[in-house]
Design a protein around this motif. Structure first.
Motif, PDB file in Angstrom:
ATOM      1  N   SER A 144       0.837  -1.196   0.000  1.00 37.92           N
ATOM      2  CA  SER A 144       0.000   0.000   0.000  1.00 37.92           C
ATOM      3  C   SER A 144       0.874   1.250   0.000  1.00 37.92           C
ATOM      4  O   SER A 144       1.662   1.469   0.913  1.00 37.92           O
ATOM      5  N   GLY A 145       0.732   2.065  -1.053  1.00 36.80           N
ATOM      6  CA  GLY A 145       1.523   3.289  -1.136  1.00 36.80           C
ATOM      7  C   GLY A 145       1.150   4.286  -0.058  1.00 36.80           C
ATOM      8  O   GLY A 145       2.012   4.962   0.503  1.00 36.80           O
ATOM      9  N   HIS A 146      -0.157   4.388   0.239  1.00 35.34           N
ATOM     10  CA  HIS A 146      -0.582   5.322   1.278  1.00 35.34           C
ATOM     11  C   HIS A 146      -0.031   4.915   2.643  1.00 35.34           C
ATOM     12  O   HIS A 146       0.476   5.755   3.401  1.00 35.34           O
ATOM     13  N   ALA A 147      -0.131   3.608   2.970  1.00 31.25           N
ATOM     14  CA  ALA A 147       0.388   3.132   4.259  1.00 31.25           C
ATOM     15  C   ALA A 147       1.897   3.309   4.324  1.00 31.25           C
ATOM     16  O   ALA A 147       2.443   3.751   5.347  1.00 31.25           O
ATOM     17  N   MET A 148       2.558   2.987   3.225  1.00 27.11           N
ATOM     18  CA  MET A 148       4.023   3.074   3.205  1.00 27.11           C
ATOM     19  C   MET A 148       4.500   4.515   3.281  1.00 27.11           C
ATOM     20  O   MET A 148       5.372   4.856   4.086  1.00 27.11           O
ATOM     21  N   MET A 149       3.915   5.391   2.454  1.00 27.01           N
ATOM     22  CA  MET A 149       4.392   6.769   2.430  1.00 27.01           C
ATOM     23  C   MET A 149       4.004   7.538   3.691  1.00 27.01           C
ATOM     24  O   MET A 149       4.732   8.429   4.120  1.00 27.01           O
ATOM     25  N   SER A 150       2.870   7.200   4.297  1.00 29.44           N
ATOM     26  CA  SER A 150       2.534   7.859   5.564  1.00 29.44           C
ATOM     27  C   SER A 150       3.527   7.439   6.642  1.00 29.44           C
ATOM     28  O   SER A 150       3.957   8.262   7.456  1.00 29.44           O
ATOM     29  N   ALA A 151       3.916   6.153   6.637  1.00 31.22           N
ATOM     30  CA  ALA A 151       4.922   5.699   7.600  1.00 31.22           C
ATOM     31  C   ALA A 151       6.261   6.366   7.332  1.00 31.22           C
ATOM     32  O   ALA A 151       6.933   6.852   8.252  1.00 31.22           O
ATOM     33  N   ILE A 152       6.663   6.400   6.060  1.00 37.98           N
ATOM     34  CA  ILE A 152       7.943   7.018   5.703  1.00 37.98           C
ATOM     35  C   ILE A 152       7.951   8.494   6.090  1.00 37.98           C
ATOM     36  O   ILE A 152       8.868   8.971   6.766  1.00 37.98           O
ATOM     37  N   ALA A 153       6.931   9.211   5.647  1.00 37.89           N
ATOM     38  CA  ALA A 153       6.926  10.663   5.863  1.00 37.89           C
ATOM     39  C   ALA A 153       6.721  11.015   7.332  1.00 37.89           C
ATOM     40  O   ALA A 153       7.540  11.709   7.936  1.00 37.89           O
ATOM     41  N   TYR A 154       5.626  10.530   7.925  1.00 38.53           N
ATOM     42  CA  TYR A 154       5.289  10.977   9.272  1.00 38.53           C
ATOM     43  C   TYR A 154       6.224  10.409  10.336  1.00 38.53           C
ATOM     44  O   TYR A 154       6.565  11.108  11.293  1.00 38.53           O
ATOM     45  N   LEU A 155       6.656   9.155  10.176  1.00 40.47           N
ATOM     46  CA  LEU A 155       7.588   8.607  11.163  1.00 40.47           C
ATOM     47  C   LEU A 155       8.981   9.219  11.003  1.00 40.47           C
ATOM     48  O   LEU A 155       9.657   9.496  12.000  1.00 40.47           O
ATOM     49  N   THR A 156       9.409   9.420   9.750  1.00 45.44           N
ATOM     50  CA  THR A 156      10.717  10.058   9.535  1.00 45.44           C
ATOM     51  C   THR A 156      10.712  11.481  10.073  1.00 45.44           C
ATOM     52  O   THR A 156      11.637  11.897  10.787  1.00 45.44           O
ATOM     53  N   LEU A 157       9.670  12.236   9.730  1.00 42.76           N
ATOM     54  CA  LEU A 157       9.585  13.609  10.220  1.00 42.76           C
ATOM     55  C   LEU A 157       9.500  13.645  11.735  1.00 42.76           C
ATOM     56  O   LEU A 157      10.126  14.497  12.387  1.00 42.76           O
ATOM     57  N   ALA A 158       8.730  12.714  12.302  1.00 39.62           N
ATOM     58  CA  ALA A 158       8.586  12.693  13.758  1.00 39.62           C
ATOM     59  C   ALA A 158       9.913  12.398  14.448  1.00 39.62           C
ATOM     60  O   ALA A 158      10.284  13.067  15.424  1.00 39.62           O
ATOM     61  N   THR A 159      10.660  11.406  13.949  1.00 33.92           N
ATOM     62  CA  THR A 159      11.932  11.066  14.588  1.00 33.92           C
ATOM     63  C   THR A 159      12.952  12.189  14.431  1.00 33.92           C
ATOM     64  O   THR A 159      13.707  12.493  15.368  1.00 33.92           O
ATOM     65  N   LEU A 160      12.963  12.838  13.269  1.00 33.44           N
ATOM     66  CA  LEU A 160      13.925  13.928  13.064  1.00 33.44           C
ATOM     67  C   LEU A 160      13.557  15.145  13.901  1.00 33.44           C
ATOM     68  O   LEU A 160      14.438  15.783  14.499  1.00 33.44           O
ATOM     69  N   ALA A 211      11.963   4.611   7.814  1.00 33.84           N
ATOM     70  CA  ALA A 211      12.078   5.664   8.827  1.00 33.84           C
ATOM     71  C   ALA A 211      13.185   5.329   9.826  1.00 33.84           C
ATOM     72  O   ALA A 211      13.949   6.208  10.232  1.00 33.84           O
ATOM     73  N   ALA A 212      13.279   4.053  10.223  1.00 32.74           N
ATOM     74  CA  ALA A 212      14.336   3.643  11.150  1.00 32.74           C
ATOM     75  C   ALA A 212      15.712   3.785  10.501  1.00 32.74           C
ATOM     76  O   ALA A 212      16.684   4.185  11.156  1.00 32.74           O
ATOM     77  N   LEU A 213      15.800   3.455   9.214  1.00 33.33           N
ATOM     78  CA  LEU A 213      17.069   3.616   8.501  1.00 33.33           C
ATOM     79  C   LEU A 213      17.470   5.087   8.434  1.00 33.33           C
ATOM     80  O   LEU A 213      18.648   5.434   8.630  1.00 33.33           O
ATOM     81  N   CYS A 214      16.500   5.954   8.166  1.00 36.79           N
ATOM     82  CA  CYS A 214      16.780   7.394   8.139  1.00 36.79           C
ATOM     83  C   CYS A 214      17.230   7.885   9.511  1.00 36.79           C
ATOM     84  O   CYS A 214      18.111   8.740   9.620  1.00 36.79           O
ATOM     85  N   TRP A 215      16.617   7.350  10.559  1.00 32.92           N
ATOM     86  CA  TRP A 215      17.017   7.690  11.916  1.00 32.92           C
ATOM     87  C   TRP A 215      18.475   7.289  12.154  1.00 32.92           C
ATOM     88  O   TRP A 215      19.266   8.067  12.685  1.00 32.92           O
ATOM     89  N   PHE A 216      18.828   6.088  11.724  1.00 34.64           N
ATOM     90  CA  PHE A 216      20.204   5.610  11.883  1.00 34.64           C
ATOM     91  C   PHE A 216      21.182   6.507  11.126  1.00 34.64           C
ATOM     92  O   PHE A 216      22.229   6.910  11.655  1.00 34.64           O
ATOM     93  N   VAL A 217      20.852   6.835   9.885  1.00 28.47           N
ATOM     94  CA  VAL A 217      21.732   7.690   9.080  1.00 28.47           C
ATOM     95  C   VAL A 217      21.864   9.072   9.709  1.00 28.47           C
ATOM     96  O   VAL A 217      22.958   9.649   9.756  1.00 28.47           O
TER      97      VAL A 217
END
Length: 236
Positions: A144-160, A211-217
């Motif tokens: 699911s693109g919506h599920a995936m991109m919401s996780a990527i965007a919102y979790l990445t933004l939240a962690t950063l 998102a976790a990978l982006c957090w690690f980087v």
């Protein structure tokens, strides 16, 4: 041992990030294999039908306002909304003097969109035909693109954002919002009949892993001074 220490795997944050990437990545490929073998079909169909009026499969369960609300929620994972939110956060970070973090946000979300597109083209799973769709769809179903991109965007933004803001209350708020929005968007896709539940679960796995990978980087770049370090905590 030298690589272990260089990547700060002796610290909780980087180690937890890599473990998360590994576990969710394994979960995605295991799920993709199960979907390919048809192992998820029975449960997918059961969940999708459970969310419909048995007398009229075009009618999702619940009052009319719930269906409209689900359409509003699913819009939070649309390309336009993801781009708009990413641009807004990027502008905020740039104006706050954190330009390198802002550039990292663009790269993280943009890279995630590329990954999503490639996975859809590779697996090319048809959309559910068991129930009428609650909205128009134009791409393949898995993941699911919506599920995936919401996780990527919102979790990445939240962690950063949690990394650059010194206040614990703000950290907890943005992380909670990121998780809640991601879960709600995924559920809305199944409710509207445009995705199998396994599509959404796969999207969550890849998105959260990214998102976790982006957090690690980000942790590695902050250590090297290539992106801004978090602000010091406020005085007590």
């Amino acid at each position: 041992m030298g690589v272990w220490l260089r990547l700060r795997l002796n610290e909780v944050g980087p180690l937890a990030a890599l473990l998360t990437v590994s576990l969710l990545g394994f979960g995605f490929f295991a799920l993709a294999d199960a979907v390919g073998e048809g192992s998820t079909e029975v449960l997918d169909r059961r969940i999708l039908l459970a969310l419909r009026n048995p007398a009229d499969l075009a009618d999702p369960i619940g009052p009319r306002w719930l269906e409209e609300t689900m359409r509003d929620i699913t819009g939070l994972g649309s390309v336009f909304t993801i781009v708009f939110v990413t641009a807004a956060v990027t502008a905020y970070l740039a104006l706050a003097g954190k330009r390198r973090i802002a550039a990292f946000v663009v790269a993280a979300v943009g890279g995630g969109e590329i990954v999503s597109t490639v996975l859809k083209l590779f697996y090319h799973r048809p959309r559910p035909d068991l129930v009428p769709h609650g909205m128009e769809v134009f791409t393949a179903s898995f993941p699911s693109g919506h599920a995936m991109m919401s996780a990527i965007a919102y979790l990445t933004l939240a962690t950063l954002l949690a990394r650059v803001d010194p206040h614990r209350g703000v950290k907890a708020l943005v992380l909670t919002l990121g998780i809640v929005i991601t879960l709600c968007v995924g559920v809305s896709r199944v409710y509207l009949g445009v995705h199998w539940p396994s599509d959404v679960l796969a999207g969550w796995c890849v998105g959260a892993a990214w998102a976790a990978l982006c957090w690690f980087v980000a942790l590695q770049l902050q250590r090297r001074g290539e992106v801004e370090a978090p602000d010091p905590p406020p005085p007590a």
